[in-house]
Scaffold this motif. Structure first.
Motif, PDB file in Angstrom:
ATOM      1  N   ILE A 597       0.841  -1.199   0.000  1.00 27.92           N
ATOM      2  CA  ILE A 597       0.000   0.000   0.000  1.00 27.92           C
ATOM      3  C   ILE A 597       0.872   1.243   0.000  1.00 27.92           C
ATOM      4  O   ILE A 597       1.981   1.242   0.551  1.00 27.92           O
ATOM      5  N   GLU A 598       0.388   2.285  -0.649  1.00 29.09           N
ATOM      6  CA  GLU A 598       1.081   3.577  -0.672  1.00 29.09           C
ATOM      7  C   GLU A 598       0.042   4.677  -0.510  1.00 29.09           C
ATOM      8  O   GLU A 598      -1.031   4.635  -1.098  1.00 29.09           O
ATOM      9  N   GLY A 599       0.366   5.676   0.320  1.00 30.06           N
ATOM     10  CA  GLY A 599      -0.533   6.792   0.469  1.00 30.06           C
ATOM     11  C   GLY A 599      -0.031   7.778   1.505  1.00 30.06           C
ATOM     12  O   GLY A 599       0.740   7.406   2.402  1.00 30.06           O
ATOM     13  N   PRO A 600      -0.431   9.015   1.377  1.00 27.99           N
ATOM     14  CA  PRO A 600      -1.232   9.569   0.273  1.00 27.99           C
ATOM     15  C   PRO A 600      -0.415   9.635  -1.024  1.00 27.99           C
ATOM     16  O   PRO A 600       0.789   9.819  -0.997  1.00 27.99           O
ATOM     17  N   ILE A 601      -1.110   9.512  -2.137  1.00 30.22           N
ATOM     18  CA  ILE A 601      -0.452   9.524  -3.441  1.00 30.22           C
ATOM     19  C   ILE A 601      -1.421  10.080  -4.481  1.00 30.22           C
ATOM     20  O   ILE A 601      -2.633   9.814  -4.418  1.00 30.22           O
ATOM     21  N   GLN A 602      -0.889  10.846  -5.421  1.00 33.55           N
ATOM     22  CA  GLN A 602      -1.723  11.380  -6.494  1.00 33.55           C
ATOM     23  C   GLN A 602      -1.935  10.318  -7.577  1.00 33.55           C
ATOM     24  O   GLN A 602      -1.134   9.398  -7.726  1.00 33.55           O
ATOM     25  N   TYR A 603      -2.997  10.501  -8.350  1.00 30.64           N
ATOM     26  CA  TYR A 603      -3.379   9.481  -9.336  1.00 30.64           C
ATOM     27  C   TYR A 603      -2.253   9.226 -10.337  1.00 30.64           C
ATOM     28  O   TYR A 603      -1.943   8.077 -10.653  1.00 30.64           O
ATOM     29  N   ASP A 604      -1.627  10.303 -10.851  1.00 33.40           N
ATOM     30  CA  ASP A 604      -0.599  10.085 -11.872  1.00 33.40           C
ATOM     31  C   ASP A 604       0.594   9.331 -11.316  1.00 33.40           C
ATOM     32  O   ASP A 604       1.167   8.462 -11.975  1.00 33.40           O
ATOM     33  N   ALA A 605       0.967   9.604 -10.080  1.00 29.91           N
ATOM     34  CA  ALA A 605       2.079   8.884  -9.466  1.00 29.91           C
ATOM     35  C   ALA A 605       1.708   7.434  -9.167  1.00 29.91           C
ATOM     36  O   ALA A 605       2.581   6.556  -9.113  1.00 29.91           O
ATOM     37  N   ALA A 606       0.436   7.182  -8.988  1.00 23.94           N
ATOM     38  CA  ALA A 606      -0.015   5.825  -8.683  1.00 23.94           C
ATOM     39  C   ALA A 606       0.042   4.901  -9.899  1.00 23.94           C
ATOM     40  O   ALA A 606       0.345   3.715  -9.786  1.00 23.94           O
ATOM     41  N   VAL A 607      -0.247   5.450 -11.117  1.00 20.72           N
ATOM     42  CA  VAL A 607      -0.398   4.577 -12.288  1.00 20.72           C
ATOM     43  C   VAL A 607       0.658   4.787 -13.363  1.00 20.72           C
ATOM     44  O   VAL A 607       0.782   3.950 -14.262  1.00 20.72           O
ATOM     45  N   GLU A 608       1.423   5.854 -13.308  1.00 27.30           N
ATOM     46  CA  GLU A 608       2.392   6.149 -14.366  1.00 27.30           C
ATOM     47  C   GLU A 608       3.823   5.989 -13.841  1.00 27.30           C
ATOM     48  O   GLU A 608       4.273   6.756 -12.984  1.00 27.30           O
ATOM     49  N   PRO A 609       4.571   4.983 -14.329  1.00 28.22           N
ATOM     50  CA  PRO A 609       5.914   4.709 -13.797  1.00 28.22           C
ATOM     51  C   PRO A 609       6.873   5.895 -13.883  1.00 28.22           C
ATOM     52  O   PRO A 609       7.692   6.099 -12.978  1.00 28.22           O
ATOM     53  N   THR A 610       6.807   6.688 -14.949  1.00 30.91           N
ATOM     54  CA  THR A 610       7.742   7.808 -15.083  1.00 30.91           C
ATOM     55  C   THR A 610       7.510   8.878 -14.012  1.00 30.91           C
ATOM     56  O   THR A 610       8.458   9.455 -13.476  1.00 30.91           O
ATOM     57  N   VAL A 611       6.239   9.120 -13.712  1.00 33.04           N
ATOM     58  CA  VAL A 611       5.919  10.080 -12.646  1.00 33.04           C
ATOM     59  C   VAL A 611       6.315   9.503 -11.291  1.00 33.04           C
ATOM     60  O   VAL A 611       6.875  10.198 -10.429  1.00 33.04           O
ATOM     61  N   ALA A 612       6.035   8.221 -11.098  1.00 29.47           N
ATOM     62  CA  ALA A 612       6.373   7.565  -9.834  1.00 29.47           C
ATOM     63  C   ALA A 612       7.876   7.607  -9.576  1.00 29.47           C
ATOM     64  O   ALA A 612       8.331   7.765  -8.436  1.00 29.47           O
ATOM     65  N   ALA A 613       8.670   7.443 -10.631  1.00 27.25           N
ATOM     66  CA  ALA A 613      10.128   7.441 -10.481  1.00 27.25           C
ATOM     67  C   ALA A 613      10.633   8.771  -9.951  1.00 27.25           C
ATOM     68  O   ALA A 613      11.670   8.838  -9.282  1.00 27.25           O
ATOM     69  N   THR A 614       9.906   9.850 -10.228  1.00 26.60           N
ATOM     70  CA  THR A 614      10.288  11.184  -9.752  1.00 26.60           C
ATOM     71  C   THR A 614       9.775  11.456  -8.347  1.00 26.60           C
ATOM     72  O   THR A 614      10.498  11.957  -7.483  1.00 26.60           O
ATOM     73  N   LYS A 615       8.510  11.088  -8.105  1.00 26.93           N
ATOM     74  CA  LYS A 615       7.877  11.470  -6.836  1.00 26.93           C
ATOM     75  C   LYS A 615       8.110  10.457  -5.707  1.00 26.93           C
ATOM     76  O   LYS A 615       8.271  10.850  -4.549  1.00 26.93           O
ATOM     77  N   LEU A 616       8.061   9.146  -6.045  1.00 29.76           N
ATOM     78  CA  LEU A 616       8.263   8.108  -5.022  1.00 29.76           C
ATOM     79  C   LEU A 616       9.129   6.997  -5.613  1.00 29.76           C
ATOM     80  O   LEU A 616       8.650   5.894  -5.896  1.00 29.76           O
ATOM     81  N   PRO A 617      10.410   7.252  -5.806  1.00 28.23           N
ATOM     82  CA  PRO A 617      11.252   6.300  -6.538  1.00 28.23           C
ATOM     83  C   PRO A 617      11.436   4.955  -5.843  1.00 28.23           C
ATOM     84  O   PRO A 617      11.741   3.958  -6.502  1.00 28.23           O
ATOM     85  N   ASP A 618      11.265   4.886  -4.538  1.00 30.45           N
ATOM     86  CA  ASP A 618      11.512   3.641  -3.816  1.00 30.45           C
ATOM     87  C   ASP A 618      10.229   2.860  -3.491  1.00 30.45           C
ATOM     88  O   ASP A 618      10.277   1.857  -2.782  1.00 30.45           O
TER      89      ASP A 618
END
Length: 700
Positions: A597-618
């Motif tokens: 589980i991850e949260g709080p998290i925005q929708y784009d960071a939740a489903v898009e790997p490129t955004v996730a790599a910037t906002k929550l890389p680990d």
């Protein structure tokens, strides 16, 4: 290399289209890109391909489907030999195969062709294509001994020519002989043998097909009526009382157009359901008066009345020579064919032997196929309170024809039968119960009064309440007379689920009832919760929704990776709304440490790997979340509708969770396929559950 499956035969009249349709169903369950190739065609467009294209939403260019027509093939073979013919067809096949994961090859039809040894040609093409072969043998009108001999000979012929025979299908056998033939083949052949009985509804022409073939003129009737199967023909010549006694269910009445008494009598019998007829065919180009036609339209709205020029004798000759065909214009026949195939073919075994390449993609169609397959594997009974609603009746017919589950329809029996007759719907195998007159009403009233005594409900008051179809259906589920309930196509959400709150109640480990939508995108399925029930859940409730949604996701084959959505990601924001989501996330982690589980998290960071790599890389969830939990109903409901409409996603749901027994709500705009999917989901929820996440966590 592209895998291909070649469905072929040994002679005409084997009803092979049932098997071709069934195999296509199997293939589309396993992979996304399925192509079709017919080496030889009499004329394009081909009727079966048009059915496959419309039903399975094939994007294949129709021009690529056909190798060549029979005339071209005969000329090429005569002038340059069989080797050149085969070489040309192989080349055209591979042009198609390059664009697909698997190709279904539709063999030659053995009808009006010029090839001296068509079986050998099919065998050679299958070998050159590298295709597995499923030979189909027709058994209509044959003895058991003859069917056994023909099937063994066909197996020997195709194997002797080097084919990879994965299964044999003997089709159109007499139902009484099916078991004996099955035993005889299983004991003598070393490949799976499936025996499919003859189904009269498949060979019965529709009224529309008859009208077209005879050049008829439709005087009355709608598309639904014209789609009815003509199961029998009754020729009118007798006086009315004797004529009425001769009517049979689904018959087409054939009578001279000047016999107004027979026309009105037949339609009146249909209106009363004694029996429902397919329609009326008027011969000699005689037409009843306008007054008679007006009366006929009021007696049986939608029932076709068709006029033809020929007399009764010529018309009869043409009718008895006519046979129904599977086509894009006969979707109900397709449902019947698939139901027949799935009842008598071990689809799991056959799918394994065909062994189409596995795919990580899950398309909307694949998800829907799997729902029906799962529901069918352990049939349950689902009650449909809205038994008089047209969409529900159409969905019920699909579910019954496909053998998905057992059904109980609620409502006045005479009204349900009349509506079904007007729509040409066959409800055979269903149970119809009228809550107002059912012998269960009194028992249910006593049970409900006992449950709600603390609210001052008496037996007398309960007797009125339980006549409501939603209360009656819910009590059927509670008392074990049904395993689940689906309603809401004409009732509000509150009217559908309030009885469940009062009677079935929540599971011991659930504090609230919530919902999810399965959002079927082009290549994957996401789970959205809660988008339909709870307006503004607190942190405790939000945590409960997340846990429930993860369990539901796992039950339907979606690996749960939970994203607790907010307008802020990680520690970048603060405020009451973000803090609620953060607190809910921690509650889930403490209760269910096994869940990702991850949260709080925005929708784009939740489903898009490129955004996730910037906002929550680990994060092990960010960029690949499969279960998305919205902070409130406003956000969730708007988001699911935006994705549905803007991204072209198919939204399946809402699926209720947290109840002790499954009850599901429909949108009042639900389509027939939506109802079919929701009933299948309800049946799956009612099946013996696989080990839940809680049980797994405990076991660890």
């Amino acid at each position: 290399m592209t895998r291909s499956v070649y469905v072929t035969g040994i002679d005409r009249g084997d009803g092979r289209q049932v098997v071709e349709l069934g195999v296509m169903e199997l293939l589309t369950r396993q992979v996304d890109r399925v192509g079709v190739f017919r080496p030889l065609v009499h004329h394009a467009p081909d009727r079966l391909f048009e059915l496959l294209r419309s039903r399975y939403r094939l994007a294949q260019d129709p021009a690529t489907v056909y190798g060549m027509d029979y005339h071209e093939a005969s000329t090429l073979q005569a002038e340059q030999g069989t080797d050149e013919l085969v070489s040309t067809l192989v080349d055209r096949f591979h042009r198609v195969a390059r664009g697909f994961d698997v190709v279904l090859v539709l063999g030659t039809d053995f009808a009006d062709t010029q090839f001296p040894d068509e079986l050998s040609l099919n065998a050679r093409l299958a070998n050159e294509f590298g295709a597995s072969v499923i030979p189909v043998i027709g058994g209509r009108g044959q003895t058991t001994e003859s069917v056994l001999a023909e099937t063994r000979n066909a197996h020997r012929a195709y194997e002797g020519l080097g084919c990879d025979v994965v299964a044999m299908v003997t089709n159109r056998v007499a139902p009484a002989d099916r078991l004996e033939i099955q035993v005889g083949l299983t004991s003598r052949l070393d490949v799976p043998c499936y025996v499919v009985p003859d189904e009269p509804a498949l060979s019965a022409p529709t009224v529309a097909q008859i009208t077209h073939a005879l050049g008829g003129t439709v005087l009355l009737g709608d598309d639904s009526g014209l789609a009815r199967d003509a199961m029998d023909f009754v020729f009118g010549g007798a006086m009315l009382p004797n004529f009425l006694n001769a009517l049979t269910p689904g018959c087409l009445v054939v009578t001279p157009g000047d016999r107004a008494d027979l026309v009105v009598g037949a339609l009146a019998a249909h209106s009363a359901g004694t029996p429902p007829i397919a329609g009326v065919l008027l011969t000699l180009n005689e037409r009843p008066s306008d007054e008679v036609l007006t009366l006929a339209a009021r007696l049986a709205p939608g029932t076709p009345v068709v006029a033809v020029k020929n007399g009764s004798f010529d018309t009869a000759s043409q009718l008895f020579a006519m046979e129904g065909k599977l086509s894009a214009a006969t979707p109900r026949k397709a449902e019947t064919a698939l139901g027949l195939f799935e009842r008598h073919v071990d689809t799991t075994e056959l799918a394994g032997r065909v062994s189409a390449p596995s795919s990580d993609r899950v398309t909307p169609m694949m998800f829907e196929h799997k729902l029906l397959e799962r529901a069918r594997s352990d049939k349950r009974r689902v009650v449909l309170p809205e038994g008089t609603e047209e969409r529900v009746l159409h969905a019920a017919e699909v579910l019954l024809r496909r053998g998905v589950c057992e059904l109980t329809l609620l409502g006045p029996g005479d009204l349900i039968h009349k509506k079904a007759a007007d729509l040409g719907i066959d409800l055979a195998g269903s149970q119809i119960v009228d809550p107002r007159t059912s012998e269960l009403r009194e028992t249910f009233a006593e049970s409900y009064a006992l449950l709600r005594a603390h609210k001052g409900v008496t037996v007398e008051l309960a007797y009125d309440i339980v006549s409501d179809v939603n209360y009656f259906g819910t009590l059927m589920v509670q008392e074990g007379l049904a395993d689940g309930m689906v309603s809401g196509s004409v009732h509000s959400t509150a009217a559908t689920i309030r009885p469940a709150f009062e009677i079935i109640k929540t599971k011991p480990d659930a504090s609230i009832v919530s919902s999810v939508f399965f959002m079927c995108l082009a290549d994957k399925v996401l789970v959205y919760g809660d988008c339909a029930v709870n307006p503004d859940p607190n942190a405790e409730q939000l945590a409960d929704i997340a846990i429930q949604s993860a369990t539901t996701a796992e039950q339907f084959g979606v690996e749960p990776r939970i994203a607790m959505l907010s307008y802020s990601t990680g520690t970048s924001g603060s405020g009451a709304d973000v803090d609620k989501v953060r607190q809910a996330t921690e509650l889930v982690r403490s209760r269910r440490p096994d869940l990702r589980i991850e949260g709080p998290i925005q929708y784009d960071a939740a489903v898009e790997p490129t955004v996730a790599a910037t906002k929550l890389p680990d994060s092990e969830v960010a960029g690949q979340a499969s279960v998305l939990i919205f902070p409130d109903l406003n956000t969730g409901n708007n988001t699911y509708k935006a994705v549905q409409r803007s991204a072209g996603a198919i939204a399946v749901g809402p699926v209720l969770q947290g109840l002790r027994k499954p009850v599901n709500d429909l949108s009042r705009g639900a389509l027939v396929q939506d109802i079919v999917n929701t009933v299948a989901i309800t049946a799956i929820q009612a099946q013996a559950p696989t080990p839940s996440l809680t049980e797994k966590a405990t076991a660890q």
